[in-house]
Scaffold this motif. Structure first.
Motif, PDB file in Angstrom:
ATOM      1  N   ILE A  74       0.868  -1.175  -0.055  1.00 50.54           N
ATOM      2  CA  ILE A  74      -0.096  -0.009   0.092  1.00 50.54           C
ATOM      3  C   ILE A  74       0.824   1.183   0.005  1.00 50.54           C
ATOM      4  O   ILE A  74       1.762   1.366   0.840  1.00 50.54           O
TER       5      ILE A  74
ATOM      6  N   LEU B 220      -0.547   4.014  10.040  1.00 53.79           N
ATOM      7  CA  LEU B 220      -1.972   4.317  10.004  1.00 53.79           C
ATOM      8  C   LEU B 220      -2.332   5.616  10.439  1.00 53.79           C
ATOM      9  O   LEU B 220      -1.257   6.307  11.051  1.00 53.79           O
TER      10      LEU B 220
ATOM     11  N   ASN C 299      -4.303   7.232  -2.826  1.00 54.14           N
ATOM     12  CA  ASN C 299      -5.490   7.140  -2.034  1.00 54.14           C
ATOM     13  C   ASN C 299      -6.321   5.971  -2.022  1.00 54.14           C
ATOM     14  O   ASN C 299      -7.015   5.411  -1.077  1.00 54.14           O
TER      15      ASN C 299
ATOM     16  N   PHE D  64      -7.149   4.256   9.224  1.00 54.04           N
ATOM     17  CA  PHE D  64      -6.735   4.112   7.916  1.00 54.04           C
ATOM     18  C   PHE D  64      -5.504   3.649   7.623  1.00 54.04           C
ATOM     19  O   PHE D  64      -4.500   4.150   8.211  1.00 54.04           O
ATOM     20  N   ILE D  65      -5.185   2.487   7.009  1.00 57.11           N
ATOM     21  CA  ILE D  65      -3.707   2.148   6.874  1.00 57.11           C
ATOM     22  C   ILE D  65      -3.535   2.837   5.353  1.00 57.11           C
ATOM     23  O   ILE D  65      -4.104   2.711   4.509  1.00 57.11           O
ATOM     24  N   VAL D  66      -2.268   3.864   5.612  1.00 55.65           N
ATOM     25  CA  VAL D  66      -1.842   4.427   4.465  1.00 55.65           C
ATOM     26  C   VAL D  66      -0.715   3.975   4.076  1.00 55.65           C
ATOM     27  O   VAL D  66      -0.161   4.427   2.926  1.00 55.65           O
ATOM     28  N   SER D  67       0.159   2.973   4.646  1.00 52.92           N
ATOM     29  CA  SER D  67       1.192   2.486   4.059  1.00 52.92           C
ATOM     30  C   SER D  67       1.344   0.952   4.509  1.00 52.92           C
ATOM     31  O   SER D  67       1.197   0.790   5.776  1.00 52.92           O
TER      32      SER D  67
ATOM     33  N   THR E 252      -0.564  10.092  13.609  1.00 47.39           N
ATOM     34  CA  THR E 252      -0.142   8.874  12.949  1.00 47.39           C
ATOM     35  C   THR E 252       0.413   7.703  13.967  1.00 47.39           C
ATOM     36  O   THR E 252       1.050   7.857  14.961  1.00 47.39           O
TER      37      THR E 252
ATOM     38  N   GLU F 198      -5.779   3.103  -2.313  1.00 43.18           N
ATOM     39  CA  GLU F 198      -5.188   1.686  -1.708  1.00 43.18           C
ATOM     40  C   GLU F 198      -5.338   1.682  -0.326  1.00 43.18           C
ATOM     41  O   GLU F 198      -5.127   0.875   0.234  1.00 43.18           O
ATOM     42  N   HIS F 199      -5.763   2.938   0.201  1.00 45.82           N
ATOM     43  CA  HIS F 199      -5.867   3.173   1.521  1.00 45.82           C
ATOM     44  C   HIS F 199      -7.017   2.295   2.286  1.00 45.82           C
ATOM     45  O   HIS F 199      -8.192   2.413   1.691  1.00 45.82           O
TER      46      HIS F 199
ATOM     47  N   PHE G 252       1.773   5.466  -0.022  1.00 46.53           N
ATOM     48  CA  PHE G 252       1.254   6.625   0.775  1.00 46.53           C
ATOM     49  C   PHE G 252       0.374   7.416  -0.433  1.00 46.53           C
ATOM     50  O   PHE G 252      -0.605   8.111  -0.123  1.00 46.53           O
TER      51      PHE G 252
END
Length: 512
Positions: free
Chosen positions: A395, A481, A400, A491-494, A465, A402-403, A397
């Protein structure tokens, strides 16, 4: 005995007392040479008909003599002559005979009698025939086996029987686990294999003075790709006296697929992992609430300690389905199961790097899933090597789309026989990474926790974060997250996997 086998032996003994014994006492010969053999079916000699000669000589040397029962000395199993005990033992099945051998030293030696065990062995593993006739070759084989009984040490045929039974269990489980799910790369019938094998799990707590405590699991949860096993109770030994904890699978020695697994009888221990309890320190603590603190010991063990007493509250083991049945059944009590040698797969284009990988990731606790995601067609180029790891981005950054959100309030549920609770920001994470051929490349199941962190280089998000990190000998997992206050969700951002170069080279036979 609690299982009723002692009562069975006593009934046999009373029945024998009711018979009309020949002149000369209970131990005298029942007849002359040439009479029909007893239930063992192997002996036609004068004198004592059913006792193994080697066993009788051992008992005679120990001075075991029969005494007639009287009012002051009533009849008992212990006072019976060896001939009568061997006669009784010859009627027992393998499970009952093994249990009988655990009564005392004398019963152990008698229950090792080769004449009894060769009968059990021959009955269980004789060739299946469609007619009643036995050819001369089979007669010769049986005769040779009988002649070799006296030449073998006591217990030889018992060992042979147990070894062959274990081999048949291994073959049966391999057949059940053969079908593989093309989407997960894991056996389709893992849960069925667990059921028919009667598999359970125990922990063995070892004190510094060598004393051991064996505890059966209290509860377990079957997840999509892992199993969570739980122990709790009020009779834990003091933590200060303990040195190590062994996690073992336990199965019945003899498996009968036509019957439900028996809770009694001989069991087989298979060591899965050994943990050093001196590692329960601040560095391994991952969370706490008002009652307990929890510690993570790799691989996959969670230990809960009461805050006030600093004593054990519960133990939770998390085991991935990959090779779960083999690890839990095919090892020994002291040596874990060793995976078969890996044959390197062909890397058709080593310059291209990794491609066509698939990841399945779960985050859950107590049967509640916060994340259940599958990611396909993952790839990385050969140049993505950093500090001995190959970086595999799942995933990103900047994308968006993919988040992903975590569903529900994240927390690790725990319970004992008295209290229960939930530790915020902790959960169980399952990782299943498949290679380009759809074979499991890296699998794990472990407790993890979210910790506050500084945002990495990337877009600025409106919210606090957090990160989740996992490390073992084969790779690392890094998750970032963001807490969205308005919707009260993470939310998982990476999501990035770091795979050890040594693991990749071993898998593909390359030299990155």
């Amino acid at each position: 005995m609690a299982t009723g086998r002692g009562r069975l032996l006593l009934q046999h003994w009373r029945g024998l007392l009711a018979l009309h014994w020949p002149p000369g006492g209970v131990g005298a010969a029942p007849g002359l040479a040439g009479e029909a053999p007893g239930p063992a079916g192997f002996r036609k000699r004068p004198g004592t008909s059913y006792a193994g000669t080697a066993t009788l000589k051992q008992c005679a040397r120990r001075g075991r003599h029969y005494k007639q029962p009287s009012a002051d000395h009533p009849a008992s199993l212990e006072s019976m002559p060896s001939e009568i005990l061997l006669k009784i033992f010859s009627y027992l099945d393998a499970v009952t005979l093994l249990c009988t051998g655990c009564v005392n030293r004398r019963f152990y030696h008698l229950a090792n009698d080769n004449f009894i065990w060769i009968r059990i062995y021959s009955t269980a593993f004789s060739p299946k025939r469609s007619n009643w006739q036995v050819n001369s070759a089979e007669k010769t084989t049986v005769s040779m086996n009988l002649l070799s009984v006296e030449d073998k040490e006591a217990g030889y045929w018992k060992k042979e029987y147990i070894t062959k039974q274990r081999a048949s269990v291994k073959a049966a489980l391999a057949q059940v686990l053969k079908p593989v799910n093309p989407y997960t790369g894991l056996p389709v019938k893992t849960k069925e294999a667990l059921r028919i094998s009667g598999l359970g799990w125990v922990i063995i707590l070892k004190e510094k003075n060598g004393k051991e405590y064996i505890m059966q699991h209290i509860d377990l949860l079957m997840n999509d790709s892992s199993v969570t096993i739980i122990w709790y109770g009020r009779n834990w030994p003091q933590l200060a006296t303990l040195s190590t904890l062994d996690l073992c699978g336990v199965t019945p020695v003899f498996m009968d697929r036509s019957k439900p697994p028996s809770k009694n009888g001989p069991r087989w221990l298979s060591l899965i992992a050994k943990y050093n309890l001196s590692n329960l320190t601040e560095s391994t603590m991952i969370g706490w609430d008002r009652l307990i603190r929890i510690f993570c010991l790799h691989p996959g063990l969670l230990v809960g300690l009461w805050k006030r007493e600093e004593e054990l509250a519960f133990v939770m083991a998390n085991l991935h389905f990959h090779h779960l049945v083999e690890k839990s059944t095919l090892g020994s009590a002291t040596v874990p199961y060793e995976l078969p040698p890996h044959t390197p797969l062909l890397d058709d284009n080593p310059e291209y790097g990794l491609h066509g990988y698939q990841l399945h990731v779960d985050m859950h606790s107590g049967g509640v899933f916060y994340l259940c995601g599958t990611f396909r067609n993952l790839f990385t180029k050969k140049g993505s090597i950093e500090n001995g790891y190959v970086k595999l981005v799942v995933i990103r950054f900047k994308n968006n789309t993919e988040h992903l959100p975590l569903i529900g309030k994240v927390g690790l549920s725990w319970r004992t026989d008295v209290f229960s609770g939930c530790i915020k920001s902790c959960s169980i994470m399952d990782i299943t990474l498949l290679d380009e051929y759809g074979k499991p490349f890296w699998c794990l199941s472990s407790p993890v926790c979210m910790r506050s962190s500084v945002p990495s280089d990337g877009p600025n998000f409106l919210g606090q974060t957090y990160c989740v990190d996992y490390v073992d000998s084969e790779g690392k997992v890094h998750v970032e997250l963001v807490w969205i206050k308005e919707t009260e969700e993470y939310f998982i951002v990476s999501l990035v996997l770091y795979l050890k170069i040594a693991k990749i080279n071993h898998w593909f036979g390359t030299a990155y």
